[in-house]
Design an enzyme around this catalytic site. Structure first.
Site, short mmCIF file in Angstrom:
data_model
loop_
_atom_site.label_atom_id
_atom_site.label_comp_id
_atom_site.label_asym_id
_atom_site.label_seq_id
_atom_site.Cartn_x
_atom_site.Cartn_y
_atom_site.Cartn_z
N GLY A 70 1.01 -1.03 0.07
CA GLY A 70 -0.05 -0.05 0.05
C GLY A 70 0.84 1.17 0.11
CD GLN B 246 3.48 5.75 2.79
OE1 GLN B 246 2.59 5.29 2.22
NE2 GLN B 246 4.30 5.00 3.30
CB CYS C 147 5.32 2.56 8.05
SG CYS C 147 4.83 3.96 6.62
CG LEU C 148 6.96 0.94 2.07
CD1 LEU C 148 6.12 1.20 0.68
CD2 LEU C 148 8.09 0.24 1.55
CG HIS D 13 -0.56 1.52 7.88
ND1 HIS D 13 0.40 1.18 8.64
CD2 HIS D 13 0.20 2.24 6.86
CE1 HIS D 13 1.56 1.56 8.37
NE2 HIS D 13 1.33 2.16 7.19
CD GLU D 14 -1.06 2.82 2.55
OE1 GLU D 14 -0.67 1.68 2.83
OE2 GLU D 14 -0.36 3.71 2.22
CG HIS E 14 0.57 7.10 5.21
ND1 HIS E 14 1.48 7.46 5.96
CD2 HIS E 14 0.72 5.82 5.33
CE1 HIS E 14 2.44 6.46 6.27
NE2 HIS E 14 1.64 5.34 5.85
ZN ZN Z 1 2.73 3.64 6.05
#
Ligand code: ZN
Length: 190
Positions: A49, A54, A103-104, A145-146, A149
């Site tokens: 995701g 991000q 998380c990226l 989570h996504e 952001h």
């Molecule tokens: Zn994340």
């Protein structure tokens, strides 16, 4: 199309509430370029995701792509690449369950987060049409989570026990569930 740099915790763009996309922006050339770059970036980073903040674009756009049959994802149900514009989450049932999240934008760490496990998502798709999804279990966690952001929130903000924040190496050594990888063990990043 291009792989963009994923910004990391500490970059102010991750802490801003992203702005909604206007109807005439959806499907526009800049929108299509951003979306194509996000897809390239998600695949390059092997995530499941990615939200526009991000890649330092503060707009309410996110993608989720969970491949099927990949053993590293355990029992996680697959979901084909889906585009979410201006998504709104409604909690259907407040009961929570915890998963280890990564998380990226917070590379190298894992944290245990409890979230509601039954939600409804209303969104606009990349063609400007509307969609609705009901999600349970791990997928409910992935979506929350996504979409966090888009509100400038990271999973660490949702943790209730900061002792359950760990580097990946130590997570695997001391904390990972003993059983085989399954839905209770998030093995990829969002
Ligand atoms: Zn994340």
């Amino acid at each position: 199309m291009a792989v963009r740099k994923i910004v990391r915790m500490g970059d102010p763009v991750l802490r801003q509430a992203a702005r909604p996309l206007a109807p005439d922006e959806i499907g526009s050339a800049p929108f299509r370029l951003l979306l194509a770059d996000m897809i390239d970036t998600l695949h390059d980073y092997s995530g499941i995701g990615l939200a526009a903040p991000q890649v330092a674009e503060s707009v309410r756009l996110a993608i989720i792509d969970i491949p099927g049959g990949a053993s590293r994802y355990g029992d996680i149900p697959p979901m084909p690449l889906t585009v979410f514009v201006n998504p709104v989450v409604e909690v259907v049932a407040p009961e929570t369950r915890g998963y280890w999240e990564g998380c990226l934008s917070v590379p190298g760490l894992r944290g245990f987060v409890e979230r509601p496990q039954h939600i409804k998502v209303r969104y606009t798709n990349e063609q400007g049409g509307t969609g609705e999804l009901e999600l349970t279990g791990f997928l409910a966690t992935v979506f929350q989570h996504e979409f966090d952001h888009l509100d400038g929130k990271l999973y660490i903000d949702r943790m209730t026990d900061s002792t359950l924040l760990s580097f990946e190496e130590e997570y695997l050594r001391y904390l990972a569930p003993r059983e085989e990888p399954q839905a209770g063990q998030l093995t990829t990043e969002l």
